[in-house]
Design a protein around this motif. Structure first.
Motif, PDB file in Angstrom:
ATOM      1  N   SER A  95       0.922  -1.130   0.069  1.00 57.92           N
ATOM      2  CA  SER A  95       0.018  -0.153  -0.038  1.00 57.92           C
ATOM      3  C   SER A  95       0.978   1.482  -0.006  1.00 57.92           C
ATOM      4  N   TYR A  96       1.990   1.194   0.612  1.00 55.17           N
ATOM      5  CA  TYR A  96       2.966   2.392   0.495  1.00 55.17           C
ATOM      6  C   TYR A  96       3.514   2.651  -0.741  1.00 55.17           C
ATOM      7  N   VAL A  97       3.673   1.680  -1.485  1.00 55.05           N
ATOM      8  CA  VAL A  97       4.040   1.866  -2.974  1.00 55.05           C
ATOM      9  C   VAL A  97       2.928   2.262  -3.895  1.00 55.05           C
ATOM     10  N   LEU A  98       1.797   1.644  -3.627  1.00 51.40           N
ATOM     11  CA  LEU A  98       0.596   2.336  -4.291  1.00 51.40           C
ATOM     12  C   LEU A  98       0.221   3.560  -4.132  1.00 51.40           C
ATOM     13  N   ASN A  99       0.314   4.045  -2.734  1.00 53.90           N
ATOM     14  CA  ASN A  99       0.225   5.395  -2.580  1.00 53.90           C
ATOM     15  C   ASN A  99       1.207   6.467  -3.041  1.00 53.90           C
ATOM     16  N   LEU A 100       2.450   5.899  -3.066  1.00 58.01           N
ATOM     17  CA  LEU A 100       3.479   6.672  -3.806  1.00 58.01           C
ATOM     18  C   LEU A 100       3.400   6.903  -5.425  1.00 58.01           C
ATOM     19  N   ILE A 101       2.811   5.856  -5.949  1.00 59.06           N
ATOM     20  CA  ILE A 101       2.351   5.897  -7.572  1.00 59.06           C
ATOM     21  C   ILE A 101       1.606   7.004  -7.708  1.00 59.06           C
ATOM     22  N   SER A 102       0.425   7.204  -6.833  1.00 60.14           N
ATOM     23  CA  SER A 102      -0.533   8.338  -7.035  1.00 60.14           C
ATOM     24  C   SER A 102      -0.045   9.420  -6.545  1.00 60.14           C
ATOM     25  N   SER A 103       1.100   9.604  -5.980  1.00 55.13           N
ATOM     26  CA  SER A 103       1.371  11.091  -5.483  1.00 55.13           C
ATOM     27  C   SER A 103       1.867  11.822  -6.585  1.00 55.13           C
ATOM     28  N   SER A 104       2.586  12.967  -6.228  1.00 56.48           N
ATOM     29  CA  SER A 104       3.178  13.893  -7.290  1.00 56.48           C
ATOM     30  C   SER A 104       4.485  13.857  -7.634  1.00 56.48           C
ATOM     31  N   ILE A 105       5.240  12.424  -7.321  1.00 54.14           N
ATOM     32  CA  ILE A 105       6.392  12.206  -7.597  1.00 54.14           C
ATOM     33  C   ILE A 105       6.721  12.212  -9.056  1.00 54.14           C
ATOM     34  N   PRO A 106       8.049  12.570  -9.581  1.00 54.58           N
ATOM     35  CA  PRO A 106       8.448  12.455 -10.904  1.00 54.58           C
ATOM     36  C   PRO A 106       7.920  11.210 -11.663  1.00 54.58           C
ATOM     37  N   TYR A 107       7.638  11.303 -12.927  1.00 57.83           N
ATOM     38  CA  TYR A 107       6.871  10.155 -13.375  1.00 57.83           C
ATOM     39  C   TYR A 107       7.990   8.956 -13.747  1.00 57.83           C
ATOM     40  N   VAL A 108       9.392   9.471 -13.713  1.00 57.99           N
ATOM     41  CA  VAL A 108      10.267   8.200 -13.981  1.00 57.99           C
ATOM     42  C   VAL A 108      10.309   7.128 -12.786  1.00 57.99           C
ATOM     43  N   ILE A 109      10.008   7.780 -11.518  1.00 59.33           N
ATOM     44  CA  ILE A 109       9.956   6.923 -10.322  1.00 59.33           C
ATOM     45  C   ILE A 109       8.598   6.198 -10.300  1.00 59.33           C
ATOM     46  N   LYS A 110       7.437   6.800 -10.831  1.00 57.82           N
ATOM     47  CA  LYS A 110       6.197   6.198 -10.977  1.00 57.82           C
ATOM     48  C   LYS A 110       6.503   4.826 -11.691  1.00 57.82           C
ATOM     49  N   LYS A 111       7.165   5.028 -12.954  1.00 58.65           N
ATOM     50  CA  LYS A 111       7.460   3.999 -13.845  1.00 58.65           C
ATOM     51  C   LYS A 111       8.131   2.881 -13.365  1.00 58.65           C
ATOM     52  N   LYS A 112       9.181   3.392 -12.534  1.00 62.85           N
ATOM     53  CA  LYS A 112       9.941   2.352 -11.776  1.00 62.85           C
ATOM     54  C   LYS A 112       9.276   1.397 -11.048  1.00 62.85           C
ATOM     55  N   LEU A 113       8.238   2.065 -10.096  1.00 61.85           N
ATOM     56  CA  LEU A 113       7.523   1.144  -9.367  1.00 61.85           C
ATOM     57  C   LEU A 113       6.426   0.364  -9.874  1.00 61.85           C
ATOM     58  N   ILE A 114       5.719   0.836 -10.849  1.00 63.67           N
ATOM     59  CA  ILE A 114       4.805   0.005 -11.569  1.00 63.67           C
ATOM     60  C   ILE A 114       5.447  -1.024 -12.087  1.00 63.67           C
ATOM     61  N   LEU A 115       6.521  -1.016 -12.818  1.00 61.00           N
ATOM     62  CA  LEU A 115       7.488  -2.243 -13.276  1.00 61.00           C
ATOM     63  C   LEU A 115       7.938  -3.252 -12.455  1.00 61.00           C
ATOM     64  N   LEU A 116       8.081  -2.616 -11.283  1.00 60.77           N
ATOM     65  CA  LEU A 116       8.515  -3.424  -9.880  1.00 60.77           C
ATOM     66  C   LEU A 116       7.372  -4.359  -9.410  1.00 60.77           C
ATOM     67  N   LEU A 117       6.137  -3.483  -9.496  1.00 59.72           N
ATOM     68  CA  LEU A 117       4.757  -4.454  -8.995  1.00 59.72           C
ATOM     69  C   LEU A 117       4.637  -5.670 -10.059  1.00 59.72           C
ATOM     70  N   LYS A 118       4.694  -5.241 -11.433  1.00 60.87           N
ATOM     71  CA  LYS A 118       4.641  -6.239 -12.331  1.00 60.87           C
ATOM     72  C   LYS A 118       5.601  -7.330 -11.912  1.00 60.87           C
ATOM     73  N   LYS A 119       6.906  -7.213 -11.683  1.00 63.04           N
ATOM     74  CA  LYS A 119       7.852  -8.272 -11.298  1.00 63.04           C
ATOM     75  C   LYS A 119       7.173  -8.903 -10.258  1.00 63.04           C
ATOM     76  N   CYS A 120       6.651  -8.231  -9.157  1.00 60.72           N
ATOM     77  CA  CYS A 120       6.052  -9.036  -8.157  1.00 60.72           C
ATOM     78  C   CYS A 120       4.890  -9.964  -8.685  1.00 60.72           C
ATOM     79  N   VAL A 121       3.881  -9.610  -9.441  1.00 54.70           N
ATOM     80  CA  VAL A 121       2.837 -10.330  -9.672  1.00 54.70           C
ATOM     81  C   VAL A 121       3.100 -11.344 -10.629  1.00 54.70           C
TER      82      VAL A 121
END
Length: 218
Positions: A95-121
């Protein structure tokens, strides 16, 4: 420190001649509680501050280094029969990562986190990979992926997807509306779109497979 630890884990995983499980346990076991504390402190930080507006700031670089470490910890999980808490934390507190993805951090970090979630599933233990089973058999991994699936489906059931940008500039998930002054069409990041879709579908598949009652599945 984060970069060094991630590099040591990655190099250990590459070396076929060393007892990787023993080395990783010796390296990570004393840091187990520390790394969970880092996870809580770093990912619960207030990321809407001005320190994170630039993708080149020191704060942003530190966060990217931490994400690289999380990726290395996930990859190292296959080596240990019983994973350490620091190798499970990404699933259990996603949930910490999901909150971070929807925050106002730079797009490059959002993309890294989404690809990391993909590796998890898509992650499988060594035993599951060998068995060729479509469904996970390892108890601790089943528990972890179910926790991740529940958290993902919970936010998707709200408005989380609508807050995820699909490019550095304009297009958003579920919307083709361009940013003011942007005449370009079809500028969505297809890699992120595919990864997000896969995360949601896999979470749904796992939840359905592990639901006890028909009502729960519905």
């Amino acid at each position: 420190c984060l970069w060094t630890l991630a590099a040591v884990i990655k190099e250990t995983l590459k070396d076929a001649l060393v007892p990787r499980a023993g080395i990783l346990k010796k390296l990570l076991a004393p840091l187990d509680a520390v790394l969970e504390g880092f996870y809580n402190a770093i990912l619960l930080h207030h990321f809407d501050s001005h320190h994170y507006t630039s993708p080149y700031s020191e704060a942003t670089n530190n966060l990217i280094s931490f994400i690289d470490l999380l990726e290395a910890l996930l990859a190292s999980r296959t080596e240990l029969e019983l994973p350490l808490r620091c190798q499970r934390i990404l699933f259990l507190k996603v949930s910490y990562v999901l909150n971070l993805i929807s925050s106002s951090i730079p797009y490059v970090i959002k993309k890294k986190l989404i690809l990391l979630l993909k590796k998890c599933v898509l992650y499988k233990s060594r035993e599951d990979a060998k068995s060729g089973s479509l469904f996970l058999q390892t108890p601790s991994l089943c528990e972890d992926v179910l926790a991740l699936s529940n958290a993902v489906l919970q936010v998707v059931n709200l408005t989380w997807l609508n807050q995820i940008p699909l490019s550095g500039k304009s297009s958003y998930f579920g919307s083709s509306e361009a940013a003011p002054g942007d005449d370009s069409q079809g500028g969505s990041d297809q890699t992120v779109l595919r990864a997000l879709s896969l995360v949601v579908l896999k979470a749904l598949e796992f939840k359905i497979h592990n639901s006890a009652t028909e009502a729960e599945i519905k």
